[in-house]
Write a protein that holds these residues in place. Structure first.
Motif, PDB file in Angstrom:
ATOM      1  N   GLU A  64       0.847  -1.188   0.000  1.00 28.57           N
ATOM      2  CA  GLU A  64       0.000   0.000   0.000  1.00 28.57           C
ATOM      3  C   GLU A  64       0.882   1.236   0.000  1.00 28.57           C
ATOM      4  O   GLU A  64       1.837   1.335   0.773  1.00 28.57           O
ATOM      5  CB  GLU A  64      -0.929   0.008   1.212  1.00 28.57           C
ATOM      6  N   ALA A  81      -2.100   7.727   0.576  1.00 29.11           N
ATOM      7  CA  ALA A  81      -3.229   7.795   1.510  1.00 29.11           C
ATOM      8  C   ALA A  81      -4.521   7.992   0.732  1.00 29.11           C
ATOM      9  O   ALA A  81      -4.564   8.759  -0.238  1.00 29.11           O
ATOM     10  CB  ALA A  81      -3.035   8.942   2.502  1.00 29.11           C
ATOM     11  N   ARG A  82      -5.558   7.297   1.168  1.00 32.01           N
ATOM     12  CA  ARG A  82      -6.855   7.406   0.502  1.00 32.01           C
ATOM     13  C   ARG A  82      -7.431   8.797   0.732  1.00 32.01           C
ATOM     14  O   ARG A  82      -7.221   9.435   1.775  1.00 32.01           O
ATOM     15  CB  ARG A  82      -7.826   6.355   1.013  1.00 32.01           C
ATOM     16  N   ARG A  83      -8.204   9.252  -0.274  1.00 32.55           N
ATOM     17  CA  ARG A  83      -8.871  10.545  -0.194  1.00 32.55           C
ATOM     18  C   ARG A  83     -10.364  10.349  -0.427  1.00 32.55           C
ATOM     19  O   ARG A  83     -10.798   9.281  -0.877  1.00 32.55           O
ATOM     20  CB  ARG A  83      -8.283  11.504  -1.240  1.00 32.55           C
ATOM     21  N   GLU A 104      -2.594   9.032  -6.234  1.00 31.91           N
ATOM     22  CA  GLU A 104      -2.723   9.428  -4.832  1.00 31.91           C
ATOM     23  C   GLU A 104      -2.514   8.250  -3.886  1.00 31.91           C
ATOM     24  O   GLU A 104      -1.861   8.389  -2.852  1.00 31.91           O
ATOM     25  CB  GLU A 104      -4.119  10.027  -4.581  1.00 31.91           C
ATOM     26  N   TRP A 105      -3.075   7.101  -4.246  1.00 35.04           N
ATOM     27  CA  TRP A 105      -3.046   5.946  -3.354  1.00 35.04           C
ATOM     28  C   TRP A 105      -3.203   4.685  -4.191  1.00 35.04           C
ATOM     29  O   TRP A 105      -3.880   4.682  -5.223  1.00 35.04           O
ATOM     30  CB  TRP A 105      -4.193   6.047  -2.343  1.00 35.04           C
ATOM     31  N   ARG A 144      -3.121   0.068  -3.742  1.00 34.62           N
ATOM     32  CA  ARG A 144      -2.992  -1.081  -2.856  1.00 34.62           C
ATOM     33  C   ARG A 144      -3.179  -2.353  -3.673  1.00 34.62           C
ATOM     34  O   ARG A 144      -4.076  -2.443  -4.505  1.00 34.62           O
ATOM     35  CB  ARG A 144      -4.033  -1.030  -1.734  1.00 34.62           C
TER      36      ARG A 144
END
Length: 249
Positions: free
Chosen positions: A71, A74-76, A152-153, A155
């Motif tokens: 991962e 960071a999730r937004r 941005e993110w 996983r």
């Protein structure tokens, strides 16, 4: 800029057209041509140099297969499905690749996307492209839709499949445009791919769409937002995040 979202009459759009660029075909043929050539009746020239026996190359040791997802970032909060934005406005798009969250090829990611602009394709660009269904310049218009995407993110067990979202198009009344997918090198409309898979990495993308000339291009967008986890047999609906295309002139 936000306005009331239209309800596209067709999702995800007309059937895709598949094409292969002339350069791609040339690259496939060239190695075969290099193997032949010359007079088939001519005998090979004698050589006084003894053949060299290549030394055995060590077999590379495969790396361990990861057992836990990687991962990054960071999730937004994603942009609300059905939002209608303007040129340059940012939307956070979430994408899922694959149907089985436990599968080795499954990944999920978020990108911040922006619609940069759209241009009408020069018919000469497509002259060397082998199309299953040829474009009729008198009845159809081809557009290049250009967008920008920042990772941005992400996983997954492997992030190599994470790429910018595919952008679709609709006319002003919500009727879906056809996709034109060109395999191979097509300099007029190329898309980058995330190479580092690190947050903040930004790439430019270009998608090709086709509309009947009597229709006016009105919206471009990403139907996969949000792409919820589901299996291959589950029924689902999507509301695209849309960007409104400025009226010509």
């Amino acid at each position: 800029m936000r306005s009331a979202a239209p309800t596209p009459a067709v999702l995800p759009g007309r059937p895709r057209r598949r094409a292969r660029s002339a350069l791609a075909a040339l690259l496939l043929v060239a190695p075969l041509a290099a193997c032949g050539g010359g007079d088939e009746e001519a005998a090979p020239a004698a050589s006084s140099t003894p053949p060299v026996t290549p030394s055995a190359s060590p077999t590379p040791t495969p790396g361990p297969t990861p057992t836990e997802p990687v991962e990054v970032g960071a999730r937004r909060e994603i942009t609300a499905p059905g939002a209608v934005l303007g040129v340059g406005d940012a939307a956070v798009i979430e994408m899922h690749n694959g149907f089985d969250p436990a599968g080795p090829a499954y990944s999920e990611a978020q990108v911040t996307s922006r619609f940069v602009g759209v241009t009408v394709a020069d018919p000469a660009d497509l002259a060397g492209v082998d199309l299953d269904t040829p474009i009729d310049p008198a009845a159809e218009t081809v557009y290049y839709v250009r967008t920008q995407h920042t990772l941005e993110w992400a996983r997954g067990l492997s992030l190599v499949s994470v790429s910018p979202p595919h952008v679709r198009a609709w006319d002003v009344d919500g009727a879906g445009a056809s996709d034109l997918l060109v395999f191979g090198v097509f300099p007029a409309c190329q898309s980058g791919r995330f190479a580092e898979h690190t947050p903040g990495e930004t790439v430019e993308a270009c998608d090709i769409v086709v509309l009947p000339s009597a229709q006016t291009l009105g919206y471009v967008g990403v139907p996969e937002n949000p792409q919820l986890t589901r299996d291959a047999h589950e029924q689902y609906e999507v509301q695209p995040v849309l960007w409104q295309v400025p009226a010509a002139g």
